[in-house]
Design an enzyme around this catalytic site. Sequence first.
Site, PDB file in Angstrom:
ATOM      1  N   LYS A   3      17.350  19.867 -10.326  1.00  0.00           N
ATOM      2  CA  LYS A   3      16.490  18.689 -10.823  1.00  0.00           C
ATOM      3  C   LYS A   3      17.394  17.673 -11.672  1.00  0.00           C
ATOM      4  CE  LYS A   3      12.375  17.977 -10.514  1.00  0.00           C
ATOM      5  NZ  LYS A   3      11.686  18.719 -11.386  1.00  0.00           N
ATOM      6  N   HIS A  56       0.720  -1.410   0.124  1.00  0.00           N
ATOM      7  CA  HIS A  56       0.106  -0.114   0.039  1.00  0.00           C
ATOM      8  C   HIS A  56       0.940   0.974   0.044  1.00  0.00           C
ATOM      9  CE1 HIS A  56      -3.253  -2.439   1.439  1.00  0.00           C
ATOM     10  NE2 HIS A  56      -2.461  -3.153   1.974  1.00  0.00           N
TER      11      HIS A  56
END
Length: 466
Positions: free
Chosen positions: A292, A165
């Site tokens: 990034k 999950h």
Amino acid sequence: MKKMWGGRFKSELAEEAKAFSYSLATDFELFEADIQLNEAWVKVLAQAKILKSAEKTKLLKGLASVKKRFMKYYEIDKTPKEFLDLCYEHEDVHSLIQVELEKSAGAVAKKLRTGRSRNDQVTTALRLYLKKVIPELIKSVTHFQKVLVQFAQKNQKVTIPGYTHLQRAQVVSMSHAILAYVEMLERDKERFQDALKRIDVLPLGSGALGGATYSLSRDNLKKLLGFSKVSDNSIDATADRDYVIEVLSGVSQMYIHLSRLSEDMILWNSTEFDFITLDDAYATGSSLMPQKKNPDLFELTRGRSGKAVGHLVSALMNQKGLPLCYNRDLQEDKEDLFPALHLAFATLEVLQGAIKTTQVNHLNCQICSEDSFLYATDLLDYLVGKGLSFSDAHRISGEIVQYAISEGFELDQLSLDVYQKLCSKVDKSVYKIYNPTVSITKKKTHGSTSPSSVKKQLVKWKNKLK
Ligand code: ARG
């Protein structure tokens, strides 16, 4: 340009109808297979005395020269204009070969069409093509599996939190997680291998739909073309494209696996997980944010899975509601099959490089693996080991977790007093469970994440993927 039909027509096909229906730009990919098929057909016509020996020689020579002239277009990038002209002139690859053969071998080429239709021809060429390409695809998957196994081998000692999950669940070995993908890919190969059994059936000799009037040996054709079986029903043989759907389904399933792998790589590469660092050669920057380093290749793989599955859905829809036997709709199968296969090859190749060069962030994996709550199941098992029933142990370990969370402690920071207040059976040995190696080593079942199980898996794959 000359076509393979036209006797009963007074006028040429309209220009826009040509543009709409001609398929050479796509089905040229079948050129080699179609030449091979033509060669076999020549030989069988000669065996049936429909062609004289000199005619056979002439046609085989002619086919060789057509092959020589046009093979260069397999690298179409080099001659786009010439190739586009051809695509405008010829209806499909079968027409191209027929027309060009008439040019190089003369009138005898017309005899080659005896007893044959493009309906049995196209599906035979497609099967021949797949008999060659699917084993290559399987090889390419094996290559990729090897890269994953090497990665698993190299990082055998690394543990990470395993997730269910997307919540931290238990400590697992990173190799074990990677080897899960090797298993998936193995099943993908099995599906391709299995599809090959049904691809390996010869339709040629079925004519347009009802078979041929000439006594041609389909068995010899089978041998010449290397098929294992001859089709038993000419209607089915010309109408069947199940095998295209099977291949597309196999590609889709494999692509979904690659997409799931990509998602794990994207997560593991994020600052939040920080389990891996991608090599600069396989990551991209942002045009705005200088810090990034983006996992674009994995994102594109995840994104393109829609395309892979789209080709499958498109092929399924294409065949829905088709009456027997051949219908022109079937020409579209190649529009789905070829791009899906190209995509599969290209993706496997780029992911190989990306995985090979990925670095594991050992320290952070270790730190994350020490999150004490990952050991709640180990605590439960510890209590079972102290004689509690599983359900009592589950309840009590839940209470210990609840206490730690509410008091702001890690499980391994709770004092022995606290443990003993919640369960009198606990002694100081409880602190030993909060260790990644101890945790995975305790796993006993076949196929678990224990180091010995992972080792066994690595040996299995090394033997299997030779
Ligand atoms: N190009 C066609 C295809 O790929 C084969 C030709 C059969 N055409 C026909 N009108 N019978 O399916």
